[in-house]
Design an enzyme around this catalytic site. Sequence first.
Site, PDB file in Angstrom:
ATOM      1  N   GLU A  64       0.580  -1.456  -0.270  1.00 60.13           N
ATOM      2  CA  GLU A  64       0.198   0.000  -0.166  1.00 60.13           C
ATOM      3  C   GLU A  64       0.975   0.947  -0.239  1.00 60.13           C
ATOM      4  O   GLU A  64       0.587   2.397  -0.249  1.00 60.13           O
ATOM      5  CB  GLU A  64      -0.861  -0.110   1.525  1.00 60.13           C
ATOM      6  CG  GLU A  64      -2.240   1.038   1.142  1.00 60.13           C
ATOM      7  CD  GLU A  64      -3.342   0.971   2.119  1.00 60.13           C
ATOM      8  OE1 GLU A  64      -3.186   2.101   1.922  1.00 60.13           O
ATOM      9  OE2 GLU A  64      -3.734   0.074   2.889  1.00 60.13           O
ATOM     10  N   GLY A  83      -7.031   4.914   1.218  1.00 58.06           N
ATOM     11  CA  GLY A  83      -7.145   3.664   0.341  1.00 58.06           C
ATOM     12  C   GLY A  83      -8.424   3.034   0.769  1.00 58.06           C
ATOM     13  O   GLY A  83      -8.585   3.470   1.563  1.00 58.06           O
ATOM     14  N   HIS A  90       0.210 -14.219  -0.790  1.00 61.54           N
ATOM     15  CA  HIS A  90       1.220 -13.876   0.198  1.00 61.54           C
ATOM     16  C   HIS A  90       1.611 -16.004  -0.309  1.00 61.54           C
ATOM     17  O   HIS A  90       0.952 -17.186  -0.705  1.00 61.54           O
ATOM     18  CB  HIS A  90       1.352 -14.599   0.953  1.00 61.54           C
ATOM     19  CG  HIS A  90       0.863 -12.846   2.243  1.00 61.54           C
ATOM     20  ND1 HIS A  90       0.805 -12.140   1.462  1.00 61.54           N
ATOM     21  CD2 HIS A  90      -0.537 -12.753   2.076  1.00 61.54           C
ATOM     22  CE1 HIS A  90       0.280 -11.123   2.511  1.00 61.54           C
ATOM     23  NE2 HIS A  90      -0.965 -11.804   2.774  1.00 61.54           N
ATOM     24  N   ARG A  92       4.909 -17.002  -0.801  1.00 58.44           N
ATOM     25  CA  ARG A  92       6.345 -17.753  -0.512  1.00 58.44           C
ATOM     26  C   ARG A  92       6.668 -17.357   1.178  1.00 58.44           C
ATOM     27  O   ARG A  92       6.335 -15.924   0.850  1.00 58.44           O
ATOM     28  CB  ARG A  92       7.675 -18.582  -1.115  1.00 58.44           C
ATOM     29  CG  ARG A  92       8.502 -17.319  -1.415  1.00 58.44           C
ATOM     30  CD  ARG A  92       9.653 -17.127  -2.738  1.00 58.44           C
ATOM     31  NE  ARG A  92       9.372 -18.495  -3.098  1.00 58.44           N
ATOM     32  CZ  ARG A  92       9.294 -18.894  -4.100  1.00 58.44           C
ATOM     33  NH1 ARG A  92       8.649 -17.609  -4.834  1.00 58.44           N
ATOM     34  NH2 ARG A  92       9.041 -20.103  -4.996  1.00 58.44           N
ATOM     35  N   HIS A 107      -5.108   1.295 -13.417  1.00 55.76           N
ATOM     36  CA  HIS A 107      -6.560   2.308 -13.971  1.00 55.76           C
ATOM     37  C   HIS A 107      -5.482   3.874 -13.518  1.00 55.76           C
ATOM     38  O   HIS A 107      -5.813   2.854 -11.976  1.00 55.76           O
ATOM     39  CB  HIS A 107      -7.575   0.969 -13.819  1.00 55.76           C
ATOM     40  CG  HIS A 107      -8.642   2.695 -13.633  1.00 55.76           C
ATOM     41  ND1 HIS A 107      -9.161   3.005 -14.301  1.00 55.76           N
ATOM     42  CD2 HIS A 107      -9.121   3.604 -12.257  1.00 55.76           C
ATOM     43  CE1 HIS A 107     -10.398   4.071 -14.274  1.00 55.76           C
ATOM     44  NE2 HIS A 107     -10.084   4.121 -13.098  1.00 55.76           N
ATOM     45  N   GLY A 109      -7.969   6.439 -12.896  1.00 55.81           N
ATOM     46  CA  GLY A 109      -8.995   7.927 -13.320  1.00 55.81           C
ATOM     47  C   GLY A 109      -9.288   8.725 -12.322  1.00 55.81           C
ATOM     48  O   GLY A 109      -8.466   8.878 -11.448  1.00 55.81           O
TER      49      GLY A 109
END
Length: 142
Positions: A64, A83, A90, A92, A107, A109
Amino acid sequence: MTERRIPEDVDELNARISAVIGAALPMTFEEASKERVVVTMEVTPRTHQPAGILHGGASLVLAETAASTGAGINCPTGKRPVGQEINANHIRPKRSGTLRAVAVPLHRGRTSHVWSVEIRDEDGKLVCVSRCTLAIIDAPDS
């Protein structure tokens, strides 16, 4: 509204992140542009779950961070990303080493961005893949 753009300068980004979440989970920006953001993080006991391997939440913080930085660089004056949704697979486990998150836009926008983030280890092996959706909102006055 006061302009508070996210810079593309990695030195400024590193200074900013070290004062917030980066103080708890040290991350380093290597590259930041409208097309790609690269952030690294060391896997140490600080990033482990009780079983002694990388905590999935640490991977999500890394993902993030990269995605929201890229979205922020792309935001027009007076807007900022927040966010909205993040998911991860996940692939490994890791006990130590360096993770490198590479975020690219899927994207961009007016009201939302979607970024894809691949997190790989120092050998180039895929550790985690994530997709992050960010809402583009009005930036509050600073």
